[in-house]
Design a protein around this motif. Structure first.
Motif, PDB file in Angstrom:
ATOM      1  N   MET A   1       0.846  -1.207   0.000  1.00 53.13           N
ATOM      2  CA  MET A   1       0.000   0.000   0.000  1.00 53.13           C
ATOM      3  C   MET A   1       0.880   1.256   0.000  1.00 53.13           C
ATOM      4  SD  MET A   1      -2.824   1.099   2.847  1.00 53.13           S
ATOM      5  CE  MET A   1      -3.641   2.668   2.765  1.00 53.13           C
ATOM      6  N   LYS A   2       0.457   2.240  -0.766  1.00 51.39           N
ATOM      7  CA  LYS A   2       1.211   3.493  -0.869  1.00 51.39           C
ATOM      8  C   LYS A   2       1.135   4.243   0.463  1.00 51.39           C
ATOM      9  CE  LYS A   2       1.594   7.400  -4.086  1.00 51.39           C
ATOM     10  NZ  LYS A   2       2.656   6.982  -4.990  1.00 51.39           N
TER      11      LYS A   2
ATOM     12  N   CYS B   1      13.449   0.081  -9.512  1.00 47.48           N
ATOM     13  CA  CYS B   1      13.492   1.040  -8.398  1.00 47.48           C
ATOM     14  C   CYS B   1      12.463   2.147  -8.600  1.00 47.48           C
ATOM     15  CB  CYS B   1      14.882   1.669  -8.265  1.00 47.48           C
ATOM     16  SG  CYS B   1      16.139   0.570  -7.589  1.00 47.48           S
ATOM     17  N   PHE B   2      12.402   2.676  -9.819  1.00 49.16           N
ATOM     18  CA  PHE B   2      11.452   3.759 -10.124  1.00 49.16           C
ATOM     19  C   PHE B   2      10.018   3.292  -9.886  1.00 49.16           C
ATOM     20  CE2 PHE B   2       8.842   6.075 -13.353  1.00 49.16           C
ATOM     21  CZ  PHE B   2       8.931   7.335 -12.775  1.00 49.16           C
ATOM     22  N   SER B   3       9.680   2.098 -10.371  1.00 46.75           N
ATOM     23  CA  SER B   3       8.320   1.559 -10.189  1.00 46.75           C
ATOM     24  C   SER B   3       8.005   1.387  -8.707  1.00 46.75           C
ATOM     25  CB  SER B   3       8.177   0.204 -10.897  1.00 46.75           C
ATOM     26  OG  SER B   3       8.409   0.353 -12.276  1.00 46.75           O
ATOM     27  N   PHE B   4       8.986   0.884  -7.945  1.00 45.50           N
ATOM     28  CA  PHE B   4       8.787   0.675  -6.509  1.00 45.50           C
ATOM     29  C   PHE B   4       8.530   2.009  -5.799  1.00 45.50           C
ATOM     30  CE2 PHE B   4      10.506   0.791  -2.225  1.00 45.50           C
ATOM     31  CZ  PHE B   4       9.797  -0.233  -1.618  1.00 45.50           C
ATOM     32  N   ILE B   5       9.332   3.024  -6.113  1.00 43.74           N
ATOM     33  CA  ILE B   5       9.221   4.336  -5.469  1.00 43.74           C
ATOM     34  C   ILE B   5       7.854   4.971  -5.738  1.00 43.74           C
ATOM     35  CG2 ILE B   5      10.104   6.720  -5.610  1.00 43.74           C
ATOM     36  CD1 ILE B   5      12.938   5.312  -6.023  1.00 43.74           C
TER      37      ILE B   5
ATOM     38  N   ALA C   1       9.677  -0.854   2.301  1.00 46.29           N
ATOM     39  CA  ALA C   1       8.272  -1.005   1.885  1.00 46.29           C
ATOM     40  C   ALA C   1       7.353  -0.978   3.106  1.00 46.29           C
ATOM     41  CB  ALA C   1       8.078  -2.314   1.131  1.00 46.29           C
ATOM     42  N   GLY C   2       6.308  -0.153   3.021  1.00 44.56           N
ATOM     43  CA  GLY C   2       5.321  -0.092   4.095  1.00 44.56           C
ATOM     44  C   GLY C   2       5.695   0.807   5.252  1.00 44.56           C
ATOM     45  N   ARG C   3       6.964   1.323   5.254  1.00 39.75           N
ATOM     46  CA  ARG C   3       7.373   2.230   6.343  1.00 39.75           C
ATOM     47  C   ARG C   3       6.613   3.552   6.231  1.00 39.75           C
ATOM     48  NH1 ARG C   3      12.831   1.746   8.231  1.00 39.75           N
ATOM     49  NH2 ARG C   3      12.390   3.639   9.449  1.00 39.75           N
ATOM     50  N   THR C   4       6.416   4.200   7.351  1.00 38.59           N
ATOM     51  CA  THR C   4       5.787   5.520   7.373  1.00 38.59           C
ATOM     52  C   THR C   4       6.707   6.486   8.097  1.00 38.59           C
ATOM     53  OG1 THR C   4       4.629   5.022   9.438  1.00 38.59           O
ATOM     54  CG2 THR C   4       3.444   4.551   7.380  1.00 38.59           C
TER      55      THR C   4
ATOM     56  N   GLY D   1       5.536   5.394  -2.158  1.00 37.02           N
ATOM     57  CA  GLY D   1       5.569   6.613  -1.331  1.00 37.02           C
ATOM     58  C   GLY D   1       5.448   7.877  -2.148  1.00 37.02           C
ATOM     59  N   THR D   2       6.027   8.962  -1.626  1.00 39.76           N
ATOM     60  CA  THR D   2       5.926  10.293  -2.237  1.00 39.76           C
ATOM     61  C   THR D   2       7.306  10.731  -2.719  1.00 39.76           C
ATOM     62  OG1 THR D   2       4.125  10.861  -0.728  1.00 39.76           O
ATOM     63  CG2 THR D   2       5.231  12.691  -1.845  1.00 39.76           C
ATOM     64  N   LEU D   3       7.418  11.024  -4.017  1.00 38.03           N
ATOM     65  CA  LEU D   3       8.687  11.459  -4.605  1.00 38.03           C
ATOM     66  C   LEU D   3       8.795  12.985  -4.523  1.00 38.03           C
ATOM     67  CD1 LEU D   3      11.252  10.479  -6.118  1.00 38.03           C
ATOM     68  CD2 LEU D   3       9.986  10.789  -8.262  1.00 38.03           C
ATOM     69  N   VAL D   4       9.941  13.467  -4.014  1.00 35.88           N
ATOM     70  CA  VAL D   4      10.211  14.902  -3.864  1.00 35.88           C
ATOM     71  C   VAL D   4      11.517  15.212  -4.605  1.00 35.88           C
ATOM     72  CG1 VAL D   4      10.737  16.749  -2.222  1.00 35.88           C
ATOM     73  CG2 VAL D   4       9.029  15.004  -1.630  1.00 35.88           C
TER      74      VAL D   4
END
Length: 199
Positions: free
Chosen positions: A1-2, A90-94, A71-74, A98-101
């Motif tokens: 989950m994102k 890696c890109f697909s996983f990111i 994965a799954g960390r908040t 989560g949120t890319l900045v």
């Protein structure tokens, strides 16, 4: 989950990720992980040595393995290596996790910052020789042309050329907190309402 509060900090080498990352995490009250340092720790050698002895493909495989561990960390800020987004898995996983900045810097400013560095493998010539500032800028422009499309998929983009580090951290904190709050509200609104059997 994102997880909206799993923050992936990206940008070209020299954009300030390693400096801004821990300060941003502290400002948000999040944990911090520097992906490159974590890889070095696990491999027991520097990134330069991994590139020289085992090649880029091996390094990219290590990148993915370490990334998948979050994965799954908040409430975590992960500072990414400059080229990690070019690694398709890696890109697909990111994007999915989560949120890319994106910390955006101009080629001129990046070349100025990197011309003093000796520990960046991509800033060296084919035979390992040190490049001039003009050669570094030329190489940055070529790499940015490849990387910029993925950098620009970031949910949050901040310019870092002329701002003080403190101002950049404040702006990022404000934007991330607002984004995470909205994303969580959206996730809450999309959750199905469970009805009890008596209804």
């Amino acid at each position: 989950m994102k997880q909206p509060s799993l923050i992936f900090l990206t940008g070209f080498s020299g954009s300030g990720k390693s400096t801004i990352g821990p300060l941003l995490a502290n400002s948000l009250g999040y944990d911090f992980l520097d992906l490159d340092k974590e890889i070095e720790q696990r491999a027991g050698k520097t990134i330069n040595r991994i590139f020289d002895e085992e090649g880029e493909a091996h390094f990219r495989a290590l990148e993915l393995k370490v990334l998948e561990g979050v994965a799954g960390r908040t409430e975590l800020v992960v500072s990414l290596g400059g080229g990690v987004l070019q690694n398709d898995p890696c890109f697909s996983f990111i994007i999915a996790s989560g949120t890319l900045v994106y910390l955006h810097s101009s080629p001129e400013v990046l070349a100025k910052r990197l011309s003093h560095k000796t520990d960046r493998p991509l800033m060296k010539g084919d035979n390992g020789e040190r490049l001039s500032r003009e050669e570094i800028e030329k190489k940055i422009l070529a790499l940015l042309e490849q990387r910029e499309p993925r950098y620009k998929t970031a949910r949050i983009i901040v310019e870092t050329d002329t701002k003080r580090i403190g101002s950049t951290v404040e702006e990022l904190t404000r934007k991330i907190e607002r984004y995470v709050r909205r994303a969580r509200n959206r996730q809450f609104a999309e959750k199905p309402i469970k009805h009890s059997k008596s209804e």
